[in-house]
Write an enzyme that holds these catalytic residues in place. Structure first.
Site, mmCIF file in Angstrom:
data_model
loop_
_atom_site.group_PDB
_atom_site.id
_atom_site.type_symbol
_atom_site.label_atom_id
_atom_site.label_comp_id
_atom_site.label_asym_id
_atom_site.label_seq_id
_atom_site.Cartn_x
_atom_site.Cartn_y
_atom_site.Cartn_z
ATOM 1 N N GLY A 113 0.823 -1.194 0.000
ATOM 2 C CA GLY A 113 0.000 0.000 0.000
ATOM 3 C C GLY A 113 0.859 1.246 0.000
ATOM 4 N N GLY B 38 1.571 5.173 1.583
ATOM 5 C CA GLY B 38 1.551 5.672 2.950
ATOM 6 C C GLY B 38 2.783 5.277 3.751
ATOM 7 C CG HIS B 39 3.887 1.698 4.000
ATOM 8 N ND1 HIS B 39 3.334 1.759 5.262
ATOM 9 C CD2 HIS B 39 3.128 0.826 3.293
ATOM 10 C CE1 HIS B 39 2.291 0.929 5.301
ATOM 11 N NE2 HIS B 39 2.140 0.372 4.119
ATOM 12 C CG HIS C 41 -0.801 -1.629 7.013
ATOM 13 N ND1 HIS C 41 -0.105 -2.759 7.308
ATOM 14 C CD2 HIS C 41 -0.546 -1.346 5.724
ATOM 15 C CE1 HIS C 41 0.545 -3.162 6.229
ATOM 16 N NE2 HIS C 41 0.292 -2.327 5.255
#
Lengths: 206, 330
Positions: free
Chosen positions: B53, B55-56, B218
């Site tokens: 995903g 966002g990292h 997450h």
């Protein structure tokens, strides 16, 4: 159910998921990563945008295309799981223009097998299977008891709802909810919940 | 929700456009979607693909380049990329000697990467995978999903990347990655949550004096909530669990003090100071230290500590050159 009614059901599914988007996301926030509603709504909106392509197509084609769209647009875990479920059901319905109660049971069988294979999960692990399997079983026994297609699916919805309640009582061992361990107790599984919504829309359409 | 974004629906797309404009020498985007590959493809090597995903950041696209990754599929925030996107990535990076997928141990990531591999294998591309599961917070024996992949993934990509760049075979690159995975352990803590833009709600809620211990990447809740403490006390909680997991005594380690995105470097260095002291007191020699935001969870405040137990091969590969946006080694 004839093939020309399927787009209507898919539209209803999209509407229902979109309505329940925040609720599903809240459920996922409690025990997972908080994106289930968002991803499902994005996926079903994409399916809705493809409805014009489905005109005159058989049910198998429609379900397979829906599955591929979900894999590609939902992504995450729900994408491959729901995508596989719809694609497997699509294979059952290959070339068919009408779905009977027996076809629907075959579709559910194929979808459950697909989800178990892809997710490497079984019943009782706080996943969508905890709604899917009881729903299928209830539909099978309702049909055996001589009840018609709409009544059988109604029984399936009841069983799916009970399955969702059951997920509150168990600890997750699959998916991201497994990481919070015992803290997943008391929370209902988002995937079991979204499956129940989809089955409800089918039931309402019958 | 207070964020520096435009439309919620365009966060990933605009971030990637910004990355491309920042690093045109390193990365380019495939037409099919949010799949990034090296700007200059290197032929005749084993290709490494990773992702997950968004966002990292800088993971994973920030590690595309010489000595590390060849391609990355970026999903929506905290959501695995779709199988068809990963498949396009595999086809694009494949340089004739096989493709190794570096996957973090999450159900969605594994399902999508596996589906992608199945599609690529049907076209005759050799694809293998490693699954990073360095998070000691999760008890692998109790929960069948096993441990999560977290910051140790960066070290896995670094070392496997060095091996591939040196011309090793797919099986050798995989073995090097597996060696990292066997020897790397991480645990994290958060004192403030992150908020997925599309959700608008924080992943968990904490009182002023609480922290989530044993978080993943997450923005999800950790294994338990606890009262906060000093930097040293919090670090001790993490180190205790990490050091109990494998025997580090007498060995040399690489230390990664990783920020979750919202924690200042000042605090990360305070943590690192104590980590070094504790390791020294236990006779564990620090060979290399990385401090910074390597694997983030958007704006989450918190950090993780990663220890990688090294041998001569891993030391050499860790020291090998890497030239990417976010990781440089000369």
């Amino acid at each position: 159910m004839k093939s020309d009614r399927i787009p209507e059901v898919l539209t209803a599914m999209s509407r229902k998921i979109s309505e329940k988007k925040d609720f599903l996301t809240d459920l996922d926030n409690a025990i997972g990563d908080g994106d289930h509603g968002i991803n499902m709504a994005r996926g079903f909106a994409a399916v809705e945008s493809r409805l014009p392509e489905f005109e005159g197509k058989d049910i198998g084609y429609i379900l397979k295309t829906t599955g591929m769209t979900l894999v590609s647009v939902v992504a995450g875990s729900a994408g491959p799981l729901y995508g596989t479920a719809f694609m497997k059901a699509g294979m059952v319905m290959n070339g068919k223009n009408e779905m009977t109660a027996d076809d629907f049971i075959e579709c559910l069988n194929a979808a459950i097998d697909g989800v178990m294979m892809r997710g490497k999960a079984v019943q009782g692990e706080k996943t969508m299977l905890d709604a899917m399997i009881p729903a299928r079983d209830a539909i099978v026994s309702a049909v055996k008891d001589g009840r018609n297609f709409p009544e059988a699916v109604k029984a399936g919805v009841e069983a799916a709802r009970e399955g969702v309640e059951y997920t509150k009582t168990i600890i997750a061992t699959k998916g991201r909810a497994a990481y919070v361990g015992e803290r997943s107790l008391g929370h209902q599984d988002p995937g079991a919940t979204s499956f129940t919504y989809l089955l409800e829309t089918i039931s309402e359409a019958l | 929700m207070k964020k520096i974004i435009n439309e919620v629906d365009r966060v990933e797309e605009q971030m990637i456009s910004g990355m491309l404009k920042a690093a045109p020498d390193y990365i380019r985007k495939l037409e099919c979607g949010n799949v990034l590959v090296r700007n200059k493809k290197k032929e005749g090597k084993v290709a490494l693909i990773s992702g997950g995903g968004s966002g990292h950041e800088p993971f994973a696209a920030g590690y595309i380049g010489s000595g590390m990754l060849d391609g990355v599929a970026a999903g929506a925030v905290y959501t695995s990329p779709a199988a068809d996107q990963i498949y396009e990535g595999i086809k694009a990076v494949s340089a004739g000697r096989g493709v190794l997928m570096i996957i973090m141990n999450y159900t969605g990531d594994i399902m999508n990467f596996d589906m992608a591999a199945e599609m690529a294998q049907m076209e005759g591309i050799e694809v293998d995978r490693v699954i990073v599961n360095d998070d000691v917070a999760v008890d692998g024996s109790l929960y069948t999903t096993g441990r999560r992949g977290v910051a140790g993934t960066v070290l896995t990509a670094k070392i496997a990347g060095a091996m591939a760049e040196a011309g090793a075979e797919l099986s050798e690159v995989k073995a090097a990655a597996e060696k990292v995975i066997a020897n790397v352990r991480t645990m994290g803590v958060a004192i403030n949550p992150s908020t997925i833009p599309a959700s608008g709600k924080p992943g968990f809620v904490l009182e002023e004096d609480e922290m989530e211990v044993g978080i993943g990447i997450h923005g999800e809740p950790g294994v338990y909530k606890a009262k906060t403490g000093t930097a040293d006390e919090i670090s001790d909680v993490l180190l205790e669990k990490i050091l109990a997991d494998i025997d580090y005594s007498g060995s040399e380690v690489a230390v990664l003090v990783n920020g979750c995105g919202g924690t200042p470097l000042m605090e990360l260095y305070i943590v690192n100071n104590h980590v070094h002291d504790v390791l020294e007191s236990k006779g564990i020699k620090v060979y290399k230290t990385l401090v910074g935001n390597y694997m983030t969870s958007i704006e989450q405040e918190g950090f993780s500590i990663t220890l990688l137990k090294l041998d001569d091969q891993l030391k050499k590969l860790l020291d090998a050159p890497a030239d990417t946006m976010a990781y440089k080694s000369f």
